[in-house]
Design a protein around this motif. Structure first.
Motif, short mmCIF file in Angstrom:
data_model
loop_
_atom_site.label_atom_id
_atom_site.label_comp_id
_atom_site.label_asym_id
_atom_site.label_seq_id
_atom_site.Cartn_x
_atom_site.Cartn_y
_atom_site.Cartn_z
N ILE A 1 2.49 -11.53 -16.05
CA ILE A 1 1.41 -10.15 -14.96
C ILE A 1 1.46 -10.15 -13.91
O ILE A 1 1.40 -9.44 -13.06
CB ILE A 1 -0.04 -10.99 -15.93
N GLY A 2 1.54 -11.96 -13.11
CA GLY A 2 1.24 -11.52 -11.43
C GLY A 2 2.79 -11.08 -10.97
O GLY A 2 2.63 -11.15 -9.68
N VAL A 3 4.06 -11.83 -11.41
CA VAL A 3 5.47 -11.04 -11.12
C VAL A 3 4.79 -9.61 -11.08
O VAL A 3 5.05 -9.21 -9.34
CB VAL A 3 5.94 -11.54 -11.34
N VAL A 4 4.57 -9.75 -11.82
CA VAL A 4 3.90 -7.43 -12.08
C VAL A 4 3.26 -6.87 -10.92
O VAL A 4 3.64 -5.68 -10.76
CB VAL A 4 4.29 -6.68 -14.11
N GLN A 5 1.93 -7.47 -11.11
CA GLN A 5 1.14 -7.43 -10.39
C GLN A 5 1.66 -7.29 -8.84
O GLN A 5 0.94 -6.60 -7.94
CB GLN A 5 -0.40 -7.80 -10.53
N GLY A 6 2.64 -8.25 -8.59
CA GLY A 6 2.41 -8.85 -7.03
C GLY A 6 3.80 -7.41 -6.23
O GLY A 6 3.03 -7.09 -5.05
N ALA A 7 3.86 -6.99 -7.13
CA ALA A 7 4.86 -5.77 -7.20
C ALA A 7 3.93 -5.00 -6.19
O ALA A 7 4.22 -4.25 -5.16
CB ALA A 7 6.06 -5.53 -7.64
N TYR A 8 3.24 -4.73 -7.40
CA TYR A 8 2.55 -2.88 -6.44
C TYR A 8 1.23 -4.08 -5.42
O TYR A 8 1.08 -2.87 -4.92
CB TYR A 8 1.34 -2.74 -7.90
N SER A 9 0.57 -4.69 -5.90
CA SER A 9 -0.26 -5.29 -4.14
C SER A 9 0.08 -5.69 -3.65
O SER A 9 -0.16 -4.44 -2.38
CB SER A 9 -0.95 -5.65 -4.85
N THR A 10 1.42 -5.82 -3.53
CA THR A 10 2.67 -5.89 -1.91
C THR A 10 2.43 -4.02 -1.19
O THR A 10 1.61 -3.86 -0.46
CB THR A 10 4.01 -6.16 -1.99
N GLU A 11 2.47 -3.19 -2.20
CA GLU A 11 2.91 -1.19 -1.67
C GLU A 11 1.04 -1.29 -1.28
O GLU A 11 0.92 -0.42 0.02
CB GLU A 11 3.51 -0.57 -2.64
N VAL A 12 0.74 -1.78 -2.14
CA VAL A 12 -1.07 -0.69 -1.70
C VAL A 12 -1.39 -1.78 -0.50
O VAL A 12 -2.39 -1.23 0.11
CB VAL A 12 -1.87 -2.02 -2.78
N LEU A 13 -1.67 -3.06 0.47
CA LEU A 13 -1.84 -4.11 0.89
C LEU A 13 -1.07 -3.36 2.16
O LEU A 13 -1.82 -2.72 3.23
CB LEU A 13 -2.02 -5.04 0.69
N ARG A 14 0.38 -3.25 2.20
CA ARG A 14 1.24 -2.51 3.55
C ARG A 14 0.60 -1.32 3.35
O ARG A 14 0.75 -1.04 4.61
CB ARG A 14 2.63 -2.62 2.88
N GLY A 15 0.08 -0.06 2.55
CA GLY A 15 -0.22 1.02 2.50
C GLY A 15 -1.62 1.08 3.80
O GLY A 15 -1.81 1.76 4.68
N ALA A 16 -2.34 0.45 3.24
CA ALA A 16 -3.86 0.45 4.02
C ALA A 16 -3.63 -0.09 5.29
O ALA A 16 -4.54 0.06 5.90
CB ALA A 16 -4.75 -1.00 3.11
N ILE A 17 -2.58 -1.52 5.43
CA ILE A 17 -2.66 -2.06 7.12
C ILE A 17 -2.58 -0.46 7.63
O ILE A 17 -2.70 -0.86 8.78
CB ILE A 17 -1.86 -3.37 6.89
N LEU A 18 -0.94 -0.21 7.19
CA LEU A 18 -0.99 0.62 7.70
C LEU A 18 -1.25 1.87 8.71
O LEU A 18 -1.52 2.84 9.29
CB LEU A 18 0.67 1.51 7.53
N ALA A 19 -2.22 1.64 7.41
CA ALA A 19 -3.52 3.05 7.45
C ALA A 19 -4.25 3.01 8.71
O ALA A 19 -5.23 3.84 8.79
CB ALA A 19 -4.33 2.99 6.36
N VAL A 20 -4.99 1.75 8.79
CA VAL A 20 -5.60 0.96 10.29
C VAL A 20 -4.76 1.72 11.62
O VAL A 20 -3.99 2.06 11.91
CB VAL A 20 -5.58 -0.28 10.43
N PRO A 21 -6.28 2.80 12.08
CA PRO A 21 -6.17 2.87 13.02
C PRO A 21 -5.41 2.75 13.97
O PRO A 21 -5.65 1.46 14.20
CB PRO A 21 -8.00 3.36 13.77
N PRO A 22 -3.85 2.86 14.95
CA PRO A 22 -3.36 2.26 15.03
C PRO A 22 -4.32 1.75 16.66
O PRO A 22 -3.98 0.54 17.70
CB PRO A 22 -2.46 2.62 16.40
N GLY A 23 -5.19 2.48 17.67
CA GLY A 23 -5.68 2.38 18.22
C GLY A 23 -6.77 1.47 18.37
O GLY A 23 -7.34 0.85 19.49
#
Length: 236
Positions: free
Chosen positions: A106-128
């Motif tokens: 379950i961890g390996v499967v969840q890890g792939a989706y968590s990677t994309e969720v967290l990557r998108g959340a970090i990119l959503a932080v305003p660059p300013g």
């Protein structure tokens, strides 16, 4: 209803033990997936080209292959690979418990989706905000702790919440490999008593109870994480 009683000859206690095993796998797998996701998101955003390519292959394969197929591959091939590695090192084979193997799968499967969720959340932080942190002379770690993490959390919580609910339901797929979670013990109880409707309705009610309690806790966490955020116009 006597079939669902906690004492013999009822199967209620067996169903609750199956639910407990399901929750153990879901919690362990979700936390492992979250750790993998944190590392994967950091690697995709700030890693070298080789690391980014490897992580892209990992997330693409896991998200592209049905989860049942992945569970079968990881459950059997993963345990065999560990024992073969132990043999190459001259060490005795290890008996990997079903709980440990289930958490890993379950961890390996969840890890792939968590990677994309967290990557998108970090990119959503305003660059300013990040530029302001650098202008104030904050170190990368201090900026991550005080700026990036608090700012990304409201964007990440909805996706991570969905992944938790998916993890609780994915444990049912472990029944195909003989792991005694809620779905498998429900099938055993129904097959023994022939009361299929009774037991599968009871199992559905238990899964629904987990979802409702999870939604309540998630709502509290999300409300706290969004403190200070401006509400959209017209929002209650």
């Amino acid at each position: 209803m006597s079939l669902l009683s906690l004492s013999s000859p009822g199967w209620g206690g067996v169903l609750l033990m199956g639910l407990l095993m399901s929750l153990q796998v879901a919690i362990g797998g979700y936390l492992l997936g979250l750790l993998i996701g944190i590392g994967g998101a950091a690697g995709k955003l700030w890693g070298g080209p080789i690391l980014r390519d490897l992580l892209e292959v990992y997330t693409t394969v896991v998200r592209g292959v049905p989860e049942l197929v992945l569970i079968l591959i990881l459950y059997y091939a993963g345990t065999d690979a560990v024992n073969q590695l132990m043999q190459l090192l001259g060490l005795p084979a290890v008996d990997i418990s079903g709980l440990t193997a289930g958490i890993f799968v379950i961890g390996v499967v969840q890890g792939a989706y968590s990677t994309e969720v967290l990557r998108g959340a970090i990119l959503a932080v305003p660059p300013g905000q990040l530029e302001a942190a650098r202008a104030y002379g904050m170190s990368p770690l201090l900026s991550l702790r005080r700026i990036t993490f608090p700012a990304m959390l409201p964007y990440a919580i909805p996706g991570l919440s969905n992944l938790w609910l998916i993890a609780t339901k994915d444990t049912a797929l472990l029944a195909v490999v003989g792991f005694a979670e809620l779905t498998l013990v429900t099938r055993q109880a129904a097959g023994t008593t022939k009361a299929f409707l009774t037991f599968f309705l009871a199992a559905g009610a238990l899964y629904l109870m987990v979802t409702l309690v999870s939604n309540l806790i998630i709502g509290i966490i999300e409300k706290r994480a969004r403190r200070g955020f401006a509400r959209p116009e017209g929002a209650a």
